[in-house]
Design a protein around this motif. Structure first.
Motif, short mmCIF file in Angstrom:
data_model
loop_
_atom_site.label_atom_id
_atom_site.label_comp_id
_atom_site.label_asym_id
_atom_site.label_seq_id
_atom_site.Cartn_x
_atom_site.Cartn_y
_atom_site.Cartn_z
N THR A 130 6.32 3.18 15.21
CA THR A 130 5.57 2.84 14.01
C THR A 130 5.78 3.89 12.94
O THR A 130 5.45 5.05 13.12
CB THR A 130 4.06 2.73 14.33
N GLY A 131 6.36 3.48 11.82
CA GLY A 131 6.46 4.36 10.67
C GLY A 131 5.18 4.31 9.86
O GLY A 131 4.24 3.57 10.18
N ASP A 132 5.12 5.09 8.81
CA ASP A 132 3.93 5.11 7.96
C ASP A 132 3.72 3.76 7.31
O ASP A 132 4.67 3.11 6.86
CB ASP A 132 4.06 6.18 6.89
N THR A 133 2.46 3.36 7.23
CA THR A 133 2.11 2.10 6.61
C THR A 133 2.09 2.26 5.08
O THR A 133 2.17 3.37 4.55
CB THR A 133 0.72 1.64 7.07
N GLN A 134 1.95 1.14 4.40
CA GLN A 134 1.89 1.17 2.95
C GLN A 134 0.70 2.01 2.48
O GLN A 134 0.82 2.80 1.52
CB GLN A 134 1.77 -0.26 2.40
N GLU A 135 -0.44 1.88 3.17
CA GLU A 135 -1.62 2.66 2.79
C GLU A 135 -1.37 4.16 2.99
O GLU A 135 -1.74 4.98 2.14
CB GLU A 135 -2.83 2.22 3.62
N MET A 136 -0.71 4.53 4.08
CA MET A 136 -0.43 5.94 4.35
C MET A 136 0.52 6.52 3.32
O MET A 136 0.33 7.64 2.83
CB MET A 136 0.14 6.10 5.76
N VAL A 137 1.56 5.78 2.99
CA VAL A 137 2.53 6.27 2.00
C VAL A 137 1.88 6.42 0.63
O VAL A 137 2.10 7.41 -0.08
CB VAL A 137 3.75 5.33 1.94
N ALA A 138 1.07 5.45 0.23
CA ALA A 138 0.38 5.52 -1.06
C ALA A 138 -0.58 6.71 -1.09
O ALA A 138 -0.68 7.42 -2.10
CB ALA A 138 -0.36 4.22 -1.33
N ALA A 139 -1.29 6.94 0.03
CA ALA A 139 -2.22 8.07 0.10
C ALA A 139 -1.46 9.39 0.00
O ALA A 139 -1.90 10.31 -0.70
CB ALA A 139 -3.01 8.00 1.40
N ARG A 140 -0.32 9.50 0.69
CA ARG A 140 0.47 10.73 0.64
C ARG A 140 0.98 10.99 -0.78
O ARG A 140 0.92 12.11 -1.27
CB ARG A 140 1.64 10.66 1.62
N ALA A 141 1.48 9.95 -1.42
CA ALA A 141 1.99 10.12 -2.77
C ALA A 141 0.89 10.59 -3.72
O ALA A 141 1.09 11.52 -4.51
CB ALA A 141 2.60 8.81 -3.27
N ALA A 142 -0.28 9.98 -3.63
CA ALA A 142 -1.39 10.35 -4.52
C ALA A 142 -1.85 11.78 -4.26
O ALA A 142 -2.08 12.56 -5.19
CB ALA A 142 -2.55 9.38 -4.33
N PHE A 143 -1.97 12.15 -2.97
CA PHE A 143 -2.47 13.48 -2.64
C PHE A 143 -1.48 14.57 -3.06
O PHE A 143 -1.86 15.57 -3.67
CB PHE A 143 -2.75 13.58 -1.15
N LEU A 144 -0.21 14.37 -2.78
CA LEU A 144 0.78 15.39 -3.12
C LEU A 144 0.98 15.49 -4.63
O LEU A 144 1.18 16.59 -5.16
CB LEU A 144 2.10 15.08 -2.42
N GLU A 145 0.92 14.37 -5.31
CA GLU A 145 1.08 14.40 -6.77
C GLU A 145 -0.08 15.12 -7.44
O GLU A 145 0.07 15.62 -8.56
CB GLU A 145 1.21 12.97 -7.31
#
Length: 297
Positions: free
Chosen positions: A63-78
């Motif tokens: 299982t790779g990262d879900t859409q929610e996980m990727v969106a959360a990572r992008a928002a947090f790192l940005e």
């Protein structure tokens, strides 16, 4: 060495194609029209967003990262809460082959590779600091690779499994990054140049301590540094630094921090969202990591 020009998103695999290898037979890949192909006839599609699909068979049971996980990572790192980590990684001193500004004393453009690199945030920071370098990031998640494909004008992206053979030729990489990710020691050793560097970022036990028990996050093992050193057989530790600071997170940022990582797979959503709702206006959270730099032994 001259500055390396940015490349349009759909052409960025051309930056790294000579260093890529077939994940089925390890032969060199050649770049064609929306495809990478090896002499044995194995082919891998290139998505319209510009990233290559290099997972064997095109799919994986993992299982790779879900859409929610990727969106959360992008928002947090940005939001730059991990900017000190990115800055430290970007200024890691290169080996003697490189000049002080990160350029090299020959005609090759150095290659930095981010293993399980997610959205390409850290890779982009490296390339900002080193204008003569090329970058490549791979991740199991197509959603992450899609974002990574547009992370920087000198960075290419692909989907690939960090626990399988890396999609790279032997001794083709100048600098490897493993930031909060899996560490496939034999493959790291295989693809890294004899004079290359491996930078690994791991959490300390106190990392996000204010959130772990409160929000049901996965714990951090003790003696992580010793376990890391044992895991990376064939490497020699060159330096080890620690970074410890506090950030102020609003509830939505706490949500993103938790949702972007592996704890997201283990949460009770209702309990978690109630805990987020009960947070104050902001929460002081500890960021505590170890940054280790290795060279091939």
């Amino acid at each position: 060495m001259p500055i390396l020009a940015d490349v349009p998103q759909h052409d960025r695999l051309s930056l790294v194609a000579p260093d890529l290898a077939c994940t089925i037979c390890t032969a060199t890949l050649e770049l064609g029209d929306r495809v990478l192909r090896c002499p044995a006839g194995h082919s891998f599609d290139i998505a319209r967003q510009g990233y290559a699909s290099l997972v064997v068979g095109g799919r994986t049971p993992k299982t790779g990262d879900t859409q929610e996980m990727v969106a959360a990572r992008a928002a947090f790192l940005e939001a730059e809460h991990y900017e000190p980590i990115a800055d430290h990684v970007a200024t890691t001193l290169p080996l003697a082959r490189f000049l002080p500004d990160g350029s090299v004393d020959d005609d090759s453009a150095p290659l930095v590779v981010d293993i399980a690199g997610g959205t390409g945030y850290y890779l982009g920071r490296i390339l900002d600091a080193r204008p003569a370098w090329r970058g490549f990031g791979f991740d199991l998640s197509p959603l992450a690779a899609r974002r990574a494909a547009r992370a920087h004008g000198r960075a290419a992206a692909a989907t690939a499994d960090a626990w399988a053979p890396f999609p790279l030729r032997t001794a083709s990489v100048d600098h490897l990054l493993s930031i909060f990710g899996p560490r496939n020691g034999p493959e790291m050793r295989r693809v890294l140049r004899p004079d290359g560097l491996l930078t690994v970022v791991t959490p300390q036990p106190g990392h996000l301590a204010e959130l772990r028990d409160r929000l049901g996050m996965i714990g951090i093992a003790e003696r992580k540094d010793a376990r890391l050193d044992a895991q990376l057989d064939g490497f020699e530790l060159r330096s080890r630094d620690t970074l410890d600071y506090a950030v102020q997170l609003m509830p939505e940022e706490v949500r993103d921090e938790v949702r972007m990582g592996p704890s997201s797979h283990h949460l009770d959503d209702d309990v978690f969202e109630q805990a987020i709702a009960d947070l104050p206006g902001y929460t002081t959270v500890t960021v505590a990591v170890t940054l280790s730099v290795f060279t091939p032994a």
